[in-house]
Design an enzyme around this catalytic site. Structure first.
Site, PDB file in Angstrom:
ATOM      1  N   MET A 174      42.465 -22.368 164.362  1.00 53.02           N
ATOM      2  CA  MET A 174      42.847 -21.300 165.272  1.00 53.02           C
ATOM      3  C   MET A 174      44.345 -21.135 165.110  1.00 53.02           C
ATOM      4  O   MET A 174      45.118 -22.050 165.396  1.00 53.02           O
ATOM      5  CB  MET A 174      42.494 -21.647 166.725  1.00 53.02           C
ATOM      6  CG  MET A 174      42.701 -20.482 167.680  1.00 53.02           C
ATOM      7  SD  MET A 174      42.050 -20.794 169.357  1.00 53.02           S
ATOM      8  CE  MET A 174      43.454 -21.628 170.105  1.00 53.02           C
ATOM      9  N   SER A 175      44.755 -19.982 164.618  1.00 48.62           N
ATOM     10  CA  SER A 175      46.165 -19.765 164.305  1.00 48.62           C
ATOM     11  C   SER A 175      47.025 -19.798 165.560  1.00 48.62           C
ATOM     12  O   SER A 175      46.525 -19.692 166.689  1.00 48.62           O
ATOM     13  CB  SER A 175      46.346 -18.420 163.596  1.00 48.62           C
ATOM     14  OG  SER A 175      45.669 -18.404 162.369  1.00 48.62           O
ATOM     15  N   THR A 176      48.321 -19.930 165.358  1.00 51.17           N
ATOM     16  CA  THR A 176      49.227 -19.981 166.495  1.00 51.17           C
ATOM     17  C   THR A 176      49.204 -18.664 167.263  1.00 51.17           C
ATOM     18  O   THR A 176      48.979 -17.592 166.693  1.00 51.17           O
ATOM     19  CB  THR A 176      50.672 -20.256 166.041  1.00 51.17           C
ATOM     20  OG1 THR A 176      51.173 -19.116 165.334  1.00 51.17           O
ATOM     21  CG2 THR A 176      50.742 -21.492 165.146  1.00 51.17           C
TER      22      THR A 176
END
Length: 401
Positions: free
Chosen positions: A76-78
């Site tokens: 889950m990207s920033t």
């Protein structure tokens, strides 16, 4: 029994509100629709194995799946990077959007942006990742998002054309299906990797070509499937690595390692050093034989390689010689001055070429957003234009204002 004081434990709602305020302060969120999406979606419920503090942190990723070597294949990207890309996309209510690479929470943000009249489709090659995204979306109430198990290289033709395509894995190329899958005035936001660095580029469709609207530094797990990168990586010695995705670049590890042990040429340009991401882009696309030099802290501490290589630095590579950028303090240039370190029999020639580029950038292009990138599908012309990078399906070119 001693009572536990939970008065300092903050609720997810409070953490989410703090995240949105911080995203505004750090120029991640710029518009009210993106702010509203981040204020609405319960991000922590898409990261059940992480603490809410981590889920709502601006710059923390949440691992979703690792490979057999322990490397992340899905995360889950920033929050900051997701906000930047959504702002680049400029999504309006009623649009049809395709997301390539599923995590769940980004599709929820997209659904908030397109509203009830719009449509979001998310595709992933990994069955486990897609099932997790589907489960989280349903649990939180985003049942209208469509999930598709497929190789994103081919898009999702049955839903095309899309007003926007958002790619959430580092792409080495732009396949024809992505361009043909856009509406006539459509936009694709894609983390495009060139010579070892990745930038999120917002490309607008211009016929069968693409032209950049904006670009920002980014970091993503690599694309899987048919779109996986053609990258070579060689270790010169323990702690010193060269990487390139350009087949024309010679990588002779023994000769280059021997060069590092030889004499060291230091050349200073007299040109100011700042805006390192913009300078990095200019060098990456204009060096005639580019690679990326990485050095471990112990190597830097020993004095063999400069600190610029700790996170990777554009290198100019010959069969037995190498040159790369460094800097030093110099009040006369406004703080720092760019320079070149070169090793090997061709050190003088490589340093001359590199220094010329440092001066050209500082004199003519030293500002943010000066580059315009284009993607031109089809066979690469011979000879290649200046600042052009060939790919499987076309070429990436760049010009600077």
């Amino acid at each position: 029994m001693t009572a536990i004081d939970d008065s300092t434990v903050r609720s997810p709602d409070a953490l989410r509100a703090d995240m949105v305020r911080a995203l505004r302060a750090e120029d991640g969120v710029r518009t009210e629709p993106v702010a509203a999406a981040f204020s609405t979606v319960p991000r922590h419920r898409f990261a059940p194995d992480a603490s809410p503090e981590v889920a709502y942190s601006l710059h923390s990723i949440v691992p979703v799946k690792k490979d057999e070597h322990g490397s992340d294949v899905s995360v889950m990207s920033t929050a900051h990077l997701q906000a930047v890309m959504l702002e680049q996309a400029d999504i309006e209510p009623g649009m049809h959007v395709l997301e390539i690479g599923s995590g769940g929470v980004n599709a929820a943000y997209l659904q908030e942006l397109v509203g009830t009249a719009g449509e979001v489709t998310t595709v992933d090659i990994d069955r486990d990742v897609l099932a997790r995204a589907r489960r989280c979306l349903d649990d939180v109430g985003y049942t209208q998002v469509k999930t598709v198990l497929a190789d994103g290289e081919h898009g999702v033709p049955e839903g095309a054309p899309y007003h926007r395509i958002i790619v959430t894995a580092a792409a080495w190329d732009i396949p024809p299906s992505w361009i043909s899958g856009l509406t006539e005035k459509g936009r694709i936001v894609v983390p495009l990797t060139v010579h070892g660095t990745t930038r999120s580029i917002a490309f607008d469709r211009d016929g069968n070509r693409l032209i950049s609207h904006s670009y920002r530094l980014a970091n993503f797990v690599p694309m899987q499937g048919e779109g996986a990168a053609d990258e070579r990586k060689v270790m010169l010695r323990e702690g010193v690595v060269l990487r390139t995705d350009d087949a024309r670049v010679p990588l002779a590890p023994q000769a280059l390692n021997a060069a590092l042990d030889g004499s060291r040429l230091e050349r200073w340009s007299g040109a100011a050093y700042d805006l390192p991401d913009e300078l990095d882009l200019f060098l990456t696309l204009n060096l005639s034989s580019p690679a990326r030099l990485h050095a471990a802290p112990g190597i830097v501490d020993s004095g063999l390689v400069e600190a610029s290589a700790l996170r990777g630095v554009p290198a100019l590579v010959g069969r037995d010689s190498i040159a790369y950028r460094t800097r030093r303090e110099n009040a006369g240039t406004g703080g720092f001055e760019s320079g070149v370190i070169a090793h090997g029999p061709q050190a003088e020639a490589l340093a001359d070429q590199y220094t010329d580029l440092l001066r050209r950038w500082a004199q003519n292009h030293r500002r943010r957003g000066a580059a315009t990138l284009r993607y031109l599908p089809g066979p690469a012309p011979t000879p290649l234009p200046e600042a052009a990078v060939p790919r499987r399906h076309g070429i990436v070119t760049a010009t600077w204002a």
